[in-house]
Motif scaffolding. Structure first.
Motif, mmCIF file in Angstrom:
data_model
loop_
_atom_site.group_PDB
_atom_site.id
_atom_site.type_symbol
_atom_site.label_atom_id
_atom_site.label_comp_id
_atom_site.label_asym_id
_atom_site.label_seq_id
_atom_site.Cartn_x
_atom_site.Cartn_y
_atom_site.Cartn_z
ATOM 1 N N LEU A 65 0.500 -1.310 0.007
ATOM 2 C CA LEU A 65 -0.024 -0.005 0.287
ATOM 3 C C LEU A 65 0.963 1.328 0.205
ATOM 4 C CD1 LEU A 65 -2.504 -1.023 2.230
ATOM 5 C CD2 LEU A 65 -3.212 -0.329 -0.467
ATOM 6 N N ASN A 66 1.424 1.258 0.776
ATOM 7 C CA ASN A 66 2.472 2.537 0.632
ATOM 8 C C ASN A 66 3.804 3.010 -0.410
ATOM 9 O OD1 ASN A 66 2.385 3.443 3.585
ATOM 10 N ND2 ASN A 66 3.632 1.544 4.617
ATOM 11 N N VAL A 67 4.213 1.623 -1.561
ATOM 12 C CA VAL A 67 5.008 1.877 -2.225
ATOM 13 C C VAL A 67 3.787 2.093 -3.342
ATOM 14 C CG1 VAL A 67 5.806 0.499 -4.653
ATOM 15 C CG2 VAL A 67 6.293 -0.024 -2.229
ATOM 16 N N GLY A 68 2.593 1.726 -3.507
ATOM 17 C CA GLY A 68 1.461 1.885 -4.363
ATOM 18 C C GLY A 68 1.081 3.274 -4.256
ATOM 19 N N ALA A 69 0.537 3.914 -2.783
ATOM 20 C CA ALA A 69 0.717 5.246 -2.687
ATOM 21 C C ALA A 69 1.711 6.247 -3.200
ATOM 22 C CB ALA A 69 0.254 5.330 -0.894
ATOM 23 N N ILE A 70 3.283 5.621 -2.976
ATOM 24 C CA ILE A 70 4.292 6.541 -3.431
ATOM 25 C C ILE A 70 3.831 7.209 -5.451
ATOM 26 C CG2 ILE A 70 6.080 7.190 -3.907
ATOM 27 C CD1 ILE A 70 6.566 5.288 -0.908
ATOM 28 N N LEU A 71 3.722 5.873 -5.637
ATOM 29 C CA LEU A 71 3.796 6.165 -7.196
ATOM 30 C C LEU A 71 2.531 6.369 -7.694
ATOM 31 C CD1 LEU A 71 4.930 2.098 -8.134
ATOM 32 C CD2 LEU A 71 6.021 4.760 -8.333
ATOM 33 N N VAL A 72 0.973 6.573 -6.981
ATOM 34 C CA VAL A 72 -0.130 6.943 -7.414
ATOM 35 C C VAL A 72 0.045 8.761 -7.625
ATOM 36 C CG1 VAL A 72 -2.328 7.234 -6.899
ATOM 37 C CG2 VAL A 72 -1.859 4.950 -7.348
ATOM 38 N N GLY A 73 0.461 8.942 -5.807
ATOM 39 C CA GLY A 73 1.118 10.646 -6.043
ATOM 40 C C GLY A 73 1.909 11.185 -6.587
ATOM 41 N N CYS A 74 2.779 10.674 -7.409
ATOM 42 C CA CYS A 74 3.978 10.397 -8.042
ATOM 43 C C CYS A 74 2.963 11.214 -9.620
ATOM 44 C CB CYS A 74 4.877 10.018 -8.210
ATOM 45 S SG CYS A 74 6.143 9.386 -7.126
ATOM 46 N N ALA A 75 1.875 10.907 -9.959
ATOM 47 C CA ALA A 75 1.254 10.410 -10.818
ATOM 48 C C ALA A 75 -0.211 11.839 -11.113
ATOM 49 C CB ALA A 75 0.150 9.003 -11.527
ATOM 50 N N ILE A 76 -0.089 11.566 -10.003
ATOM 51 C CA ILE A 76 -1.135 13.359 -9.180
ATOM 52 C C ILE A 76 0.061 14.169 -9.497
ATOM 53 C CG2 ILE A 76 -2.983 13.693 -7.917
ATOM 54 C CD1 ILE A 76 -3.669 10.950 -7.056
ATOM 55 N N GLY A 77 0.551 14.361 -8.290
ATOM 56 C CA GLY A 77 1.742 15.636 -8.721
ATOM 57 C C GLY A 77 1.901 15.832 -10.092
#
Length: 110
Positions: A65-77
């Protein structure tokens, strides 16, 4: 028959079939570097999984979940930064990003 006004040509293109290949090459280079950096970031994130698990006592689900959230956050950013660049200008958004990077680096170091 009346002439049709096609307006101004997009950047790098002239009507009549001519294409500015240097401009196209620059776009391809920037897109390639962007893809490379996203892959590099993914590799860095994957390299931190063991440290995350140990430091925060995470299960495999928590780490995922942490790793997935980081990648999703990068895409949103990236999406938000692109929209802000359309509004405020590229240079202003890069300056804000640099300032946020410095603040986050100091926070991580502290």
């Amino acid at each position: 028959m009346a002439a049709i006004d096609m307006g101004s040509a997009p950047a790098g293109v002239e009507y009549g079939g001519k294409v500015n290949m240097a401009f196209v090459a620059m776009i391809v280079a920037v897109a390639t570097i962007g893809g490379f950096m996203f892959g590099y970031d993914s590799g860095v994130i994957n390299g931190t999984q063991d440290g995350l698990e140990k430091a925060f006592n995470l299960s495999k689900l928590g780490t995922g979940l942490n790793v997935g959230a980081i990648l999703v956050g990068c895409a949103i950013g990236a999406f938000v930064a692109g929209r802000l660049a359309d509004i405020w200008g590229r240079r202003s958004v890069m300056m804000i990003g640099a300032a946020l990077f410095v603040v986050s680096a100091l926070g991580a170091g502290a």
